[in-house]
Design a protein around this motif. Structure first.
Motif, PDB file in Angstrom:
ATOM      1  N   VAL A 181     -30.103  15.124  31.718  1.00  0.00           N
ATOM      2  CA  VAL A 181     -29.319  14.936  30.442  1.00  0.00           C
ATOM      3  C   VAL A 181     -28.546  13.558  30.397  1.00  0.00           C
ATOM      4  CG1 VAL A 181     -27.479  15.984  28.936  1.00  0.00           C
ATOM      5  CG2 VAL A 181     -28.968  17.511  30.376  1.00  0.00           C
ATOM      6  N   GLU A 182     -27.810  13.122  31.575  1.00  0.00           N
ATOM      7  CA  GLU A 182     -26.927  12.102  31.955  1.00  0.00           C
ATOM      8  C   GLU A 182     -28.150  10.945  31.594  1.00  0.00           C
ATOM      9  OE1 GLU A 182     -23.458  10.132  32.299  1.00  0.00           O
ATOM     10  OE2 GLU A 182     -24.165  11.876  31.497  1.00  0.00           O
ATOM     11  N   ILE A 183     -29.298  10.988  32.318  1.00  0.00           N
ATOM     12  CA  ILE A 183     -30.039   9.673  32.311  1.00  0.00           C
ATOM     13  C   ILE A 183     -30.831   9.598  30.754  1.00  0.00           C
ATOM     14  CG2 ILE A 183     -32.406   9.301  32.951  1.00  0.00           C
ATOM     15  CD1 ILE A 183     -31.911  10.485  35.743  1.00  0.00           C
ATOM     16  N   ALA A 184     -31.177  10.813  30.289  1.00  0.00           N
ATOM     17  CA  ALA A 184     -31.478  10.656  28.714  1.00  0.00           C
ATOM     18  C   ALA A 184     -30.584  10.119  27.726  1.00  0.00           C
ATOM     19  CB  ALA A 184     -31.690  12.055  27.999  1.00  0.00           C
ATOM     20  N   ARG A 185     -29.190  10.410  28.077  1.00  0.00           N
ATOM     21  CA  ARG A 185     -28.127   9.906  27.184  1.00  0.00           C
ATOM     22  C   ARG A 185     -27.935   8.250  27.665  1.00  0.00           C
ATOM     23  NH1 ARG A 185     -22.889   8.116  27.918  1.00  0.00           N
ATOM     24  NH2 ARG A 185     -22.943   8.848  29.986  1.00  0.00           N
ATOM     25  N   LEU A 186     -27.962   7.892  28.807  1.00  0.00           N
ATOM     26  CA  LEU A 186     -28.081   6.559  29.154  1.00  0.00           C
ATOM     27  C   LEU A 186     -28.995   5.712  28.471  1.00  0.00           C
ATOM     28  CD1 LEU A 186     -26.530   6.988  32.845  1.00  0.00           C
ATOM     29  CD2 LEU A 186     -25.318   6.008  30.863  1.00  0.00           C
ATOM     30  N   THR A 187     -30.407   6.242  28.800  1.00  0.00           N
ATOM     31  CA  THR A 187     -31.638   5.736  28.134  1.00  0.00           C
ATOM     32  C   THR A 187     -31.397   5.527  26.762  1.00  0.00           C
ATOM     33  OG1 THR A 187     -32.868   6.757  29.855  1.00  0.00           O
ATOM     34  CG2 THR A 187     -34.243   5.963  27.990  1.00  0.00           C
ATOM     35  N   GLU A 188     -31.017   6.308  26.166  1.00  0.00           N
ATOM     36  CA  GLU A 188     -31.006   6.528  24.375  1.00  0.00           C
ATOM     37  C   GLU A 188     -29.732   5.087  24.358  1.00  0.00           C
ATOM     38  OE1 GLU A 188     -31.321   7.200  20.709  1.00  0.00           O
ATOM     39  OE2 GLU A 188     -32.448   7.816  22.234  1.00  0.00           O
ATOM     40  N   ALA A 189     -29.054   5.060  25.250  1.00  0.00           N
ATOM     41  CA  ALA A 189     -27.889   3.796  24.855  1.00  0.00           C
ATOM     42  C   ALA A 189     -28.193   2.461  25.085  1.00  0.00           C
ATOM     43  CB  ALA A 189     -26.587   4.166  25.704  1.00  0.00           C
ATOM     44  N   GLY A 190     -29.587   2.446  25.759  1.00  0.00           N
ATOM     45  CA  GLY A 190     -30.184   1.171  26.155  1.00  0.00           C
ATOM     46  C   GLY A 190     -29.672   0.462  27.493  1.00  0.00           C
ATOM     47  N   ALA A 191     -29.384   1.653  28.397  1.00  0.00           N
ATOM     48  CA  ALA A 191     -28.756   0.918  29.809  1.00  0.00           C
ATOM     49  C   ALA A 191     -29.954   0.697  30.666  1.00  0.00           C
ATOM     50  CB  ALA A 191     -27.905   2.270  30.140  1.00  0.00           C
ATOM     51  N   GLY A 192     -31.058   0.842  30.372  1.00  0.00           N
ATOM     52  CA  GLY A 192     -32.275   0.641  31.354  1.00  0.00           C
ATOM     53  C   GLY A 192     -32.420  -1.117  31.859  1.00  0.00           C
ATOM     54  N   THR A 193     -33.198  -1.101  32.662  1.00  0.00           N
ATOM     55  CA  THR A 193     -33.481  -2.657  32.960  1.00  0.00           C
ATOM     56  C   THR A 193     -34.029  -3.353  32.293  1.00  0.00           C
ATOM     57  OG1 THR A 193     -35.562  -1.999  34.342  1.00  0.00           O
ATOM     58  CG2 THR A 193     -33.358  -2.230  35.666  1.00  0.00           C
ATOM     59  N   TRP A 194     -33.996  -4.768  32.165  1.00  0.00           N
ATOM     60  CA  TRP A 194     -34.809  -5.732  31.238  1.00  0.00           C
ATOM     61  C   TRP A 194     -36.271  -5.513  31.372  1.00  0.00           C
ATOM     62  CZ3 TRP A 194     -31.296 -10.692  31.700  1.00  0.00           C
ATOM     63  CH2 TRP A 194     -30.086 -10.560  31.150  1.00  0.00           C
ATOM     64  N   PRO A 195     -36.711  -5.694  32.755  1.00  0.00           N
ATOM     65  CA  PRO A 195     -38.195  -5.533  32.786  1.00  0.00           C
ATOM     66  C   PRO A 195     -38.530  -4.078  32.893  1.00  0.00           C
ATOM     67  CG  PRO A 195     -37.113  -6.528  34.715  1.00  0.00           C
ATOM     68  CD  PRO A 195     -36.143  -6.322  33.825  1.00  0.00           C
ATOM     69  N   ALA A 196     -39.466  -3.648  31.944  1.00  0.00           N
ATOM     70  CA  ALA A 196     -39.834  -2.421  31.840  1.00  0.00           C
ATOM     71  C   ALA A 196     -40.431  -1.612  33.171  1.00  0.00           C
ATOM     72  CB  ALA A 196     -40.891  -2.021  30.724  1.00  0.00           C
ATOM     73  N   ARG A 197     -40.076  -0.633  33.419  1.00  0.00           N
ATOM     74  CA  ARG A 197     -40.527   0.172  34.668  1.00  0.00           C
ATOM     75  C   ARG A 197     -41.104   1.431  34.389  1.00  0.00           C
ATOM     76  NH1 ARG A 197     -35.657  -2.303  37.450  1.00  0.00           N
ATOM     77  NH2 ARG A 197     -36.287  -4.274  38.289  1.00  0.00           N
ATOM     78  N   ARG A 198     -41.877   2.109  34.826  1.00  0.00           N
ATOM     79  CA  ARG A 198     -42.365   3.311  34.686  1.00  0.00           C
ATOM     80  C   ARG A 198     -41.552   4.362  35.598  1.00  0.00           C
ATOM     81  NH1 ARG A 198     -48.854   3.583  35.121  1.00  0.00           N
ATOM     82  NH2 ARG A 198     -49.431   2.249  33.225  1.00  0.00           N
ATOM     83  N   GLU A 199     -41.027   3.825  36.778  1.00  0.00           N
ATOM     84  CA  GLU A 199     -40.124   4.729  37.488  1.00  0.00           C
ATOM     85  C   GLU A 199     -38.871   3.869  37.913  1.00  0.00           C
ATOM     86  OE1 GLU A 199     -41.921   6.203  41.107  1.00  0.00           O
ATOM     87  OE2 GLU A 199     -43.488   6.930  40.017  1.00  0.00           O
ATOM     88  N   GLU A 200     -37.678   4.561  37.382  1.00  0.00           N
ATOM     89  CA  GLU A 200     -36.659   3.789  37.689  1.00  0.00           C
ATOM     90  C   GLU A 200     -35.594   4.871  38.456  1.00  0.00           C
ATOM     91  OE1 GLU A 200     -35.684   0.660  33.838  1.00  0.00           O
ATOM     92  OE2 GLU A 200     -35.492   2.876  33.508  1.00  0.00           O
ATOM     93  N   LEU A 201     -34.682   4.029  39.298  1.00  0.00           N
ATOM     94  CA  LEU A 201     -33.688   5.041  40.002  1.00  0.00           C
ATOM     95  C   LEU A 201     -32.385   4.465  39.031  1.00  0.00           C
ATOM     96  CD1 LEU A 201     -34.384   4.542  43.762  1.00  0.00           C
ATOM     97  CD2 LEU A 201     -34.969   6.627  42.223  1.00  0.00           C
ATOM     98  N   TRP A 202     -31.564   5.540  38.635  1.00  0.00           N
ATOM     99  CA  TRP A 202     -30.432   5.158  38.085  1.00  0.00           C
ATOM    100  C   TRP A 202     -29.324   5.272  38.982  1.00  0.00           C
ATOM    101  CZ3 TRP A 202     -29.818   4.236  32.874  1.00  0.00           C
ATOM    102  CH2 TRP A 202     -31.029   4.441  31.943  1.00  0.00           C
ATOM    103  N   LEU A 203     -28.334   4.339  38.904  1.00  0.00           N
ATOM    104  CA  LEU A 203     -26.954   4.225  39.861  1.00  0.00           C
ATOM    105  C   LEU A 203     -25.902   3.991  39.020  1.00  0.00           C
ATOM    106  CD1 LEU A 203     -28.784   1.981  42.555  1.00  0.00           C
ATOM    107  CD2 LEU A 203     -28.256   4.520  42.847  1.00  0.00           C
ATOM    108  N   ARG A 204     -24.788   4.352  39.611  1.00  0.00           N
ATOM    109  CA  ARG A 204     -23.498   4.327  38.880  1.00  0.00           C
ATOM    110  C   ARG A 204     -22.392   3.822  39.733  1.00  0.00           C
ATOM    111  NH1 ARG A 204     -21.411   6.435  34.242  1.00  0.00           N
ATOM    112  NH2 ARG A 204     -23.104   8.031  34.212  1.00  0.00           N
ATOM    113  N   ILE A 205     -21.682   2.692  39.320  1.00  0.00           N
ATOM    114  CA  ILE A 205     -20.528   2.485  40.379  1.00  0.00           C
ATOM    115  C   ILE A 205     -19.255   3.089  39.629  1.00  0.00           C
ATOM    116  CG2 ILE A 205     -19.459   0.440  41.121  1.00  0.00           C
ATOM    117  CD1 ILE A 205     -21.649  -1.389  40.785  1.00  0.00           C
ATOM    118  N   HIS A 206     -18.483   3.807  40.626  1.00  0.00           N
ATOM    119  CA  HIS A 206     -17.286   4.341  40.074  1.00  0.00           C
ATOM    120  C   HIS A 206     -16.185   3.341  40.708  1.00  0.00           C
ATOM    121  CE1 HIS A 206     -18.902   8.160  39.119  1.00  0.00           C
ATOM    122  NE2 HIS A 206     -19.812   8.057  40.343  1.00  0.00           N
ATOM    123  N   PRO A 207     -15.586   2.588  39.798  1.00  0.00           N
ATOM    124  CA  PRO A 207     -14.696   1.650  40.452  1.00  0.00           C
ATOM    125  C   PRO A 207     -13.454   2.127  40.963  1.00  0.00           C
ATOM    126  CG  PRO A 207     -15.130   1.326  38.078  1.00  0.00           C
ATOM    127  CD  PRO A 207     -15.793   2.523  38.365  1.00  0.00           C
TER     128      PRO A 207
END
Length: 222
Positions: A181-207
């Motif tokens: 659900v979180e990945i879908a939300r981030l994808t919808e917001a356009g948070a993916g990488t510039w080069p299009a990839r079929r498989e992506e790992l999502w990472l988050r930095i907690h400051p």
């Protein structure tokens, strides 16, 4: 954010053209003479002085040299400083956390530091802010895919012509994003990488710590 935004935008575009014209007249120079020194078209300077031409930080630095002054003087209108050949002073100003985040929001690419097989590395990564956290994606085969725990993330903006700039350093903990659900939300917001990839790992930095500095122009030395 306060009004000392050196390195992100120019001050009021009403004041700067007025200051340029005043300095030119102070030196007794024609527009043609200034443009010949600066390598700029005279028609552009005519338009600039009436506020109808764009001005970048790089061009401001070129104009400052042609007008025997410095960028800080053209920005402030204080022309009682020494002329060409004497650099203006600069001071590093610590930024508040609020200002750091405001600047992070203006960019999309930063540098992430890590260590793989006892070899340190620093790699560029495009990112988005998700609240106060930094989110990015990477290829499963990238060194970025193995980043976990505490790391450092840096973003900066430098104008070498105007000698202005800023940098923000984020020290925080990297964790994978696995909730669909979180990945879908981030994808919808356009948070993916510039080069299009079929498989992506999502990472988050907690400051954990967010610090930054900016270079502020100051009056020239006498």
């Amino acid at each position: 954010m306060d009004n000392e935004t050196a390195g992100t935008r120019l001050p009021d575009m009403v004041d700067i053209p007025r200051n340029i014209r005043r300095r030119r007249e102070q030196l007794g120079m024609t527009r043609a003479q200034v443009c010949a020194r600066a390598g700029l078209p005279p028609k552009w300077l005519v338009d600039l002085e009436i506020g109808d031409a764009p001005l970048t930080r790089a061009t401001l630095g070129i104009l400052a040299a042609a007008l025997k002054t410095n960028v800080g003087a053209l920005m402030s209108g204080a022309f009682d400083a020494p002329e060409a050949g004497v650099p203006d002073t600069r001071s590093l100003i610590a930024m508040s956390e609020k200002e750091c985040y405001a600047r992070l929001a203006t960019h999309e690419v930063g540098r992430l530091a890590g260590n793989l097989h006892h070899t340190p590395w620093v790699l560029p990564v495009n990112y988005v802010l998700d609240g106060n956290e930094i989110v990015f994606t990477t290829d499963p085969d990238s060194p970025l895919a193995h980043v976990r725990g505490t790391t450092a993330f840096e973003v900066d903006d430098v104008d070498r012509y105007a000698r202005l700039g800023w940098s923000v350093l984020v020290v925080g903990v990297v964790e994978p994003v696995t909730d669909p659900v979180e990945i879908a939300r981030l994808t919808e917001a356009g948070a993916g990488t510039w080069p299009a990839r079929r498989e992506e790992l999502w990472l988050r930095i907690h400051p954990g710590r967010v610090t930054g500095r900016r270079l502020r122009p100051g009056p020239a030395r006498r």
